[in-house]
Design a protein around this motif. Structure first.
Motif, PDB file in Angstrom:
ATOM      1  N   LEU A  60      -5.199   7.735   9.528  1.00 11.96           N
ATOM      2  CA  LEU A  60      -4.192   7.311   8.561  1.00 11.96           C
ATOM      3  C   LEU A  60      -3.740   5.893   8.846  1.00 11.96           C
ATOM      4  O   LEU A  60      -3.600   5.490   9.995  1.00 11.96           O
ATOM      5  CB  LEU A  60      -2.995   8.252   8.602  1.00 11.96           C
ATOM      6  CG  LEU A  60      -3.242   9.628   7.994  1.00 11.96           C
ATOM      7  CD1 LEU A  60      -2.151  10.578   8.380  1.00 11.96           C
ATOM      8  CD2 LEU A  60      -3.325   9.515   6.485  1.00 11.96           C
ATOM      9  N   VAL A  66      12.166  16.521  -0.418  1.00 18.88           N
ATOM     10  CA  VAL A  66      10.783  16.433   0.040  1.00 18.88           C
ATOM     11  C   VAL A  66      10.329  15.007   0.282  1.00 18.88           C
ATOM     12  O   VAL A  66       9.451  14.784   1.091  1.00 18.88           O
ATOM     13  CB  VAL A  66       9.796  17.124  -0.933  1.00 18.88           C
ATOM     14  CG1 VAL A  66       9.830  18.610  -0.733  1.00 18.88           C
ATOM     15  CG2 VAL A  66      10.088  16.749  -2.353  1.00 18.88           C
ATOM     16  N   ASN A  67      10.916  14.050  -0.389  1.00 25.33           N
ATOM     17  CA  ASN A  67      10.444  12.687  -0.205  1.00 25.33           C
ATOM     18  C   ASN A  67      11.472  11.846   0.540  1.00 25.33           C
ATOM     19  O   ASN A  67      12.218  11.083  -0.046  1.00 25.33           O
ATOM     20  CB  ASN A  67      10.122  12.034  -1.546  1.00 25.33           C
ATOM     21  CG  ASN A  67       8.782  12.508  -2.069  1.00 25.33           C
ATOM     22  OD1 ASN A  67       8.019  13.120  -1.334  1.00 25.33           O
ATOM     23  ND2 ASN A  67       8.514  12.236  -3.316  1.00 25.33           N
ATOM     24  N   GLN A 124       6.687  11.606   5.257  1.00 27.58           N
ATOM     25  CA  GLN A 124       6.339  12.001   3.904  1.00 27.58           C
ATOM     26  C   GLN A 124       6.119  13.512   3.827  1.00 27.58           C
ATOM     27  O   GLN A 124       6.436  14.147   2.841  1.00 27.58           O
ATOM     28  CB  GLN A 124       5.054  11.282   3.514  1.00 27.58           C
ATOM     29  CG  GLN A 124       4.815  11.231   2.044  1.00 27.58           C
ATOM     30  CD  GLN A 124       3.603  10.386   1.723  1.00 27.58           C
ATOM     31  OE1 GLN A 124       2.688  10.256   2.531  1.00 27.58           O
ATOM     32  NE2 GLN A 124       3.599   9.802   0.565  1.00 27.58           N
ATOM     33  N   GLU A 125       5.580  14.064   4.903  1.00 31.16           N
ATOM     34  CA  GLU A 125       5.280  15.491   4.887  1.00 31.16           C
ATOM     35  C   GLU A 125       6.437  16.341   5.353  1.00 31.16           C
ATOM     36  O   GLU A 125       6.353  17.570   5.335  1.00 31.16           O
ATOM     37  CB  GLU A 125       4.039  15.752   5.742  1.00 31.16           C
ATOM     38  CG  GLU A 125       2.803  15.232   5.056  1.00 31.16           C
ATOM     39  CD  GLU A 125       1.564  15.372   5.884  1.00 31.16           C
ATOM     40  OE1 GLU A 125       1.643  15.915   6.995  1.00 31.16           O
ATOM     41  OE2 GLU A 125       0.516  14.939   5.409  1.00 31.16           O
ATOM     42  N   SER A 156       0.814  -1.210   0.000  1.00 31.78           N
ATOM     43  CA  SER A 156       0.000   0.000   0.000  1.00 31.78           C
ATOM     44  C   SER A 156       0.851   1.266   0.000  1.00 31.78           C
ATOM     45  O   SER A 156       0.290   2.346  -0.102  1.00 31.78           O
ATOM     46  CB  SER A 156      -0.958   0.007   1.186  1.00 31.78           C
ATOM     47  OG  SER A 156      -0.253  -0.116   2.374  1.00 31.78           O
ATOM     48  N   THR A 157       2.158   1.138   0.125  1.00 31.16           N
ATOM     49  CA  THR A 157       2.938   2.369   0.043  1.00 31.16           C
ATOM     50  C   THR A 157       3.802   2.441  -1.209  1.00 31.16           C
ATOM     51  O   THR A 157       3.500   3.181  -2.126  1.00 31.16           O
ATOM     52  CB  THR A 157       3.800   2.593   1.292  1.00 31.16           C
ATOM     53  OG1 THR A 157       4.563   1.427   1.514  1.00 31.16           O
ATOM     54  CG2 THR A 157       2.955   2.899   2.489  1.00 31.16           C
ATOM     55  N   VAL A 170       5.903 -12.720  -3.160  1.00 30.65           N
ATOM     56  CA  VAL A 170       7.295 -12.400  -3.470  1.00 30.65           C
ATOM     57  C   VAL A 170       7.988 -11.850  -2.234  1.00 30.65           C
ATOM     58  O   VAL A 170       9.079 -12.271  -1.870  1.00 30.65           O
ATOM     59  CB  VAL A 170       7.367 -11.389  -4.640  1.00 30.65           C
ATOM     60  CG1 VAL A 170       8.794 -10.952  -4.871  1.00 30.65           C
ATOM     61  CG2 VAL A 170       6.779 -12.003  -5.879  1.00 30.65           C
ATOM     62  N   LEU A 190       5.361  -0.308  -3.203  1.00 33.26           N
ATOM     63  CA  LEU A 190       5.369  -1.303  -4.272  1.00 33.26           C
ATOM     64  C   LEU A 190       3.978  -1.910  -4.461  1.00 33.26           C
ATOM     65  O   LEU A 190       3.721  -3.041  -4.038  1.00 33.26           O
ATOM     66  CB  LEU A 190       6.379  -2.411  -3.949  1.00 33.26           C
ATOM     67  CG  LEU A 190       7.830  -1.982  -3.751  1.00 33.26           C
ATOM     68  CD1 LEU A 190       8.639  -3.108  -3.148  1.00 33.26           C
ATOM     69  CD2 LEU A 190       8.452  -1.546  -5.040  1.00 33.26           C
ATOM     70  N   PRO A 191       3.075  -1.183  -5.075  1.00 36.58           N
ATOM     71  CA  PRO A 191       1.694  -1.666  -5.119  1.00 36.58           C
ATOM     72  C   PRO A 191       1.461  -2.872  -6.013  1.00 36.58           C
ATOM     73  O   PRO A 191       0.488  -3.589  -5.835  1.00 36.58           O
ATOM     74  CB  PRO A 191       0.908  -0.454  -5.625  1.00 36.58           C
ATOM     75  CG  PRO A 191       1.904   0.380  -6.328  1.00 36.58           C
ATOM     76  CD  PRO A 191       3.220   0.128  -5.681  1.00 36.58           C
ATOM     77  N   GLU A 192       2.333  -3.097  -6.968  1.00 36.23           N
ATOM     78  CA  GLU A 192       2.001  -4.132  -7.933  1.00 36.23           C
ATOM     79  C   GLU A 192       2.724  -5.459  -7.724  1.00 36.23           C
ATOM     80  O   GLU A 192       2.433  -6.444  -8.387  1.00 36.23           O
ATOM     81  CB  GLU A 192       2.254  -3.619  -9.361  1.00 36.23           C
ATOM     82  CG  GLU A 192       1.021  -2.915  -9.895  1.00 36.23           C
ATOM     83  CD  GLU A 192       1.305  -2.067 -11.084  1.00 36.23           C
ATOM     84  OE1 GLU A 192       1.976  -2.561 -12.005  1.00 36.23           O
ATOM     85  OE2 GLU A 192       0.871  -0.907 -11.092  1.00 36.23           O
ATOM     86  N   THR A 193       3.660  -5.471  -6.814  1.00 40.05           N
ATOM     87  CA  THR A 193       4.392  -6.700  -6.565  1.00 40.05           C
ATOM     88  C   THR A 193       3.513  -7.669  -5.775  1.00 40.05           C
ATOM     89  O   THR A 193       2.898  -7.281  -4.795  1.00 40.05           O
ATOM     90  CB  THR A 193       5.666  -6.389  -5.770  1.00 40.05           C
ATOM     91  OG1 THR A 193       6.331  -5.324  -6.424  1.00 40.05           O
ATOM     92  CG2 THR A 193       6.566  -7.576  -5.676  1.00 40.05           C
ATOM     93  N   PRO A 194       3.455  -8.916  -6.199  1.00 37.64           N
ATOM     94  CA  PRO A 194       2.625  -9.889  -5.466  1.00 37.64           C
ATOM     95  C   PRO A 194       3.137 -10.094  -4.044  1.00 37.64           C
ATOM     96  O   PRO A 194       4.346 -10.029  -3.798  1.00 37.64           O
ATOM     97  CB  PRO A 194       2.792 -11.172  -6.277  1.00 37.64           C
ATOM     98  CG  PRO A 194       3.379 -10.778  -7.564  1.00 37.64           C
ATOM     99  CD  PRO A 194       4.072  -9.494  -7.385  1.00 37.64           C
ATOM    100  N   MET A 210      10.932 -13.951  -0.352  1.00 38.05           N
ATOM    101  CA  MET A 210      12.239 -13.290  -0.310  1.00 38.05           C
ATOM    102  C   MET A 210      12.702 -13.088   1.126  1.00 38.05           C
ATOM    103  O   MET A 210      13.833 -13.396   1.491  1.00 38.05           O
ATOM    104  CB  MET A 210      12.168 -11.922  -0.995  1.00 38.05           C
ATOM    105  CG  MET A 210      12.012 -11.992  -2.481  1.00 38.05           C
ATOM    106  SD  MET A 210      13.427 -12.770  -3.225  1.00 38.05           S
ATOM    107  CE  MET A 210      12.785 -13.146  -4.818  1.00 38.05           C
TER     108      MET A 210
END
Lengths: 388, 363
Positions: free
Chosen positions: B234, B252-253, B243-244, B99-100, B109, B102-106, B113
């Motif tokens: 949150l 900034v990040n 993040q802020e 949800s932060t 994995v 790597l949204p697409e990695t199953p 790992m």
């Protein structure tokens, strides 16, 4: 066997090098610099404008556009909800939408009046949707505003955000709490907030970057800030003009150095005003809470070209006169906004700090009274001891 | 000691702040004190138990106390408990990553790992686990608090004042789940007791104390930086804080720093769990080869992690309703049962025999 083992050693790390699913190459991203949000009250459709940085203009690296490349491109897309836009945008957008680096968010006045809750939720629900960006209300049609170039800072988002910084430091027109997260916090505490309004100077917009860089007139269809929008319960309910903003920001602890002409004892004098210390305290007096606002303000004579106090008595008189003016202005600002039902000086929040007030419950807060005490001090920092 | 700290903090920093602030409001930072105190009392029971069996781990004590058959069953229960916690840890981890950043990695994995690395480390023995923890701790501590300090620009005292305004004491008693997780999970650390030269108990308790202190400071900072309104909604308040945070205009990040720190903390927790689960089986059955245990653990745990809960909402519901009861069974009931068994045994048989057999069965 030995060779196989070596091969395994070479291949295995490649498997562990994660990111195969989530890899994002820099040149596959569309970097959003500014977002504009609008909605149609009749159909309920949401419109979003994204200003994408043009990688070929080279601004992201050097800060100066090369040739006649537009520094940003504005994409406009719509959907039934803000979520849908993340699909519909790809009808137009050839790259992956990358929102986490945006610098400013502009909302149309229409939408602000209708309600910001939906938009705020949309930003906060995404883990990469930063809420630490300033939120501005558009005083002109949003489509024009999002499609105009700015001089000097060629990316409008940079222009807007650094202007807000300038104003925060060099005036009392912009508060430092103008970001989306400040809005959320105030709204959730049922307190009002004031967000800056941005608008176009003239009705036409500067849609061509080569026009922008070749005209001398920087004012022509440039963006400017003008007043502030009062937001209560995620809805814009009114406006403050620049004069009111000064007192609003001062009474809320704004630290910007604001230069202003005062009329003291029949004479006009321009002074730089700077808040040194602010204290809010609450007492329970005669069956109602009394909130005292103690302000210590320094007035600098940097630009006092009209006249300057010559003697100690004159200076004291000027100091007292200034303190009186600020007290009166803040009190009248308070009364004016209280009549409209806006608790812009956050009296309720201050009163709730007091144990006795809390014990008396919400009814006691209604009868809260404000006392403003201003201590003013003149600091002589000008280069002239007396104007000629 | 730091192993305890990192173990306790592991997933706690991820999962708990939101719920705690939701309940505790402005005084949420007081909650770890109460729950932690209860946790320490429970930990004292384990220490007391282990005093009866010097040099014995959690897997060996039941065998000694209850005999080969029943004791083995209890040890196996502990093993399943460890697997269960490890499943939760892995799932929390993959949820966070999904949800932060790597949204697409199953999810699998991440699970596999992490398990591969953890098994490799655990196979090298406890010394490695401890040494790794020792080296990594400063690299977690400083970046974490520096990143938090970078965020203090957003600090507002109004958010933490007035102190003690809410009904914090009632809320504390209500929130018994907080004792269950993370404090009761410390029982797994009993697997490492025989390896601590002396004063394992002291290290455990002081580790608890430091963990409580960090949690409390953490909650205080979250409230001061985000306010209760936002942090109670949150998903990952710590992540959002950083993040802020902005250092000047350019940086900034910096939340990837926090991601790495939190991931390492979780990894340490996972490492301890995998090591404990492995040792548990190893000491119980003493197989000739160890690798099948690891293979089985990887398969079992990645399966556990995938199915331990369907989504975070279910997880929260579980934590709220059952964690305390469930963890109490392992952390309170079983140790007490073992203690009782020990007393009965000592009453029936002279204690000298126990000591002698205890010494010979040591690995």
């Amino acid at each position: 066997m030995q060779a196989l083992r070596k091969l395994m050693i070479a291949v295995l790390p490649a498997v562990v090098l994660a990111g195969c699913w989530d890899k994002a190459e820099m040149n596959e991203l569309a970097l959003v610099s500014m977002v504009g949000a609008d909605s149609d009250p009749e159909t309920g459709r949401k419109m979003v404008y994204y200003q994408m940085i043009n990688p070929l203009s080279g601004i992201s690296v050097q800060g100066a556009p090369s040739g006649d490349q537009a520094p940003v491109y504005t994409y406009e897309t719509s959907g039934r909800s803000f979520g849908e836009i993340h699909t519909t945008i790809y009808k137009l957008l050839p790259r992956k939408l990358f929102v986490s680096q945006y610098r400013a968010l502009i909302v149309s006045e229409k939408m602000a009046k209708e309600g910001l809750l939906d938009l705020v939720n949309m930003i906060e629900i995404q883990s990469n949707g930063r809420t630490s960006v300033p939120l501005l209300i558009a005083g002109s049609p949003l489509a024009q505003l999002m499609k105009t170039f700015t001089p000097l800072e060629s990316v409008p988002a940079d222009s807007v955000s650094s202007r807000l910084d300038m104003l925060e430091r060099n005036s009392l027109l912009v508060d430092k709490n103008i970001r989306v997260n400040n809005l959320i916090e105030r709204m959730e505490r049922s307190e009002p907030i004031v967000m800056p309004i941005v608008k176009l100077i003239s009705a036409d917009s500067m849609t061509k970057s080569s026009d922008r860089i070749s005209y001398i007139d920087a004012n022509r269809s440039n963006l400017t800030s003008d007043g502030g929008a009062v937001i209560v319960n995620y809805r814009m309910v009114g406006k403050l003009d620049d004069e009111e903003l000064v007192w609003y920001n001062l009474a809320n602890g704004g630290r910007g150095r604001h230069i202003k002409q005062f009329q003291v004892n029949g004479k006009s004098v321009t002074l730089e005003m700077r808040l040194k210390r602010m204290k809010r305290s609450t007492e329970w007096r005669e069956d109602r809470p009394v909130v005292t606002l103690d302000l210590e303000i320094e007035f600098l004579t940097n630009f006092a070209t009209e006249n300057m106090p010559k003697t100690y008595e004159e200076m004291k008189r000027l100091e007292n006169g200034l303190a009186q003016i600020v007290e009166d202005e803040i009190t009248s600002f308070y009364n004016k906004t209280k009549a409209k039902g806006w608790d812009l000086l956050r009296i309720r929040q201050a009163a709730e700090q007091n144990r006795k007030v809390r014990r008396h419950g919400a009814d006691a807060l209604k009868s809260a009274e404000l006392k403003v005490n201003v201590k003013s001090r003149i600091a002589h920092t000008a280069n002239l001891s007396q104007p000629y | 000691m730091f192993l305890t700290v990192n173990y306790i903090l592991g997933t706690t920093l991820f999962v708990l702040p939101r719920g705690l602030i939701q309940q505790g409001g402005k005084s949420a930072w007081l909650m770890p004190w109460w729950a932690g105190a209860a946790g320490i009392v429970i930990a004292l029971i384990w220490i007391w138990l282990s005093r009866h069996y010097p040099g014995q781990s959690l897997a060996q004590i039941p065998v000694k106390a209850l005999g080969r058959f029943f004791g083995g069953a209890v040890s196996l229960l502990f093993f399943f408990h460890m697997c269960m916690i490890a499943g939760f840890v892995l799932r929390n981890l993959s949820d966070f990553l999904n949800s932060t950043i790597l949204p697409e990695t199953p999810k699998s994995v991440f699970h596999i790992m992490f398990l591969l690395v953890a098994c490799y480390a655990a196979a090298q023995g406890a010394v490695n686990v401890a040494r790794f923890n020792m080296i990594v701790t400063p690299f977690l501590f400083f970046p974490f608090w520096l990143a938090m300090l970078a965020a203090t620009g957003n600090w507002d005292w109004d958010r933490v004042q007035p102190v003690l305004s809410s009904d914090i004491w009632g809320k504390m008693l209500e929130n018994h789940a907080f004792i269950g997780f993370p404090f009761m999970e410390g029982i797994v650390l009993m697997m490492l007791f025989p390896l601590v030269r002396q004063g394992g108990g002291k290290a455990l308790v002081s580790g608890y104390a430091v963990a409580i202190l960090s949690l409390s400071a953490m909650l205080f900072m979250i409230v001061g930086l985000l306010g209760i309104e936002r942090s109670s909604r949150l998903m990952f308040p710590i992540y959002t804080i950083v993040q802020e945070a902005a250092i000047g205009e350019v940086v900034v990040n910096i939340h990837s720093v926090i991601s790495v720190v939190l991931l390492s903390l979780i990894f340490i927790k996972l490492l301890v769990l995998v090591y404990a689960a492995y040792e548990c089986l190893n000491q119980l059955f003493r197989p000739e080869k160890q690798w099948p245990i690891f293979l089985a653990l990887i398969i079992l745990l990645s399966g556990f992690a995938q199915t331990v809960y369907e989504n975070l909402i279910q997880d929260q519901e579980y934590v709220k309703k059952y964690t305390f009861v469930f963890n109490s069974f392992f952390s309170l009931f079983l140790p007490c049962l073992l203690l009782a068994a020990t007393w009965i045994r000592n009453a029936v048989r002279p204690p000298r025999g126990r000591n002698a057999s205890g010494g010979s069965a040591k690995r």
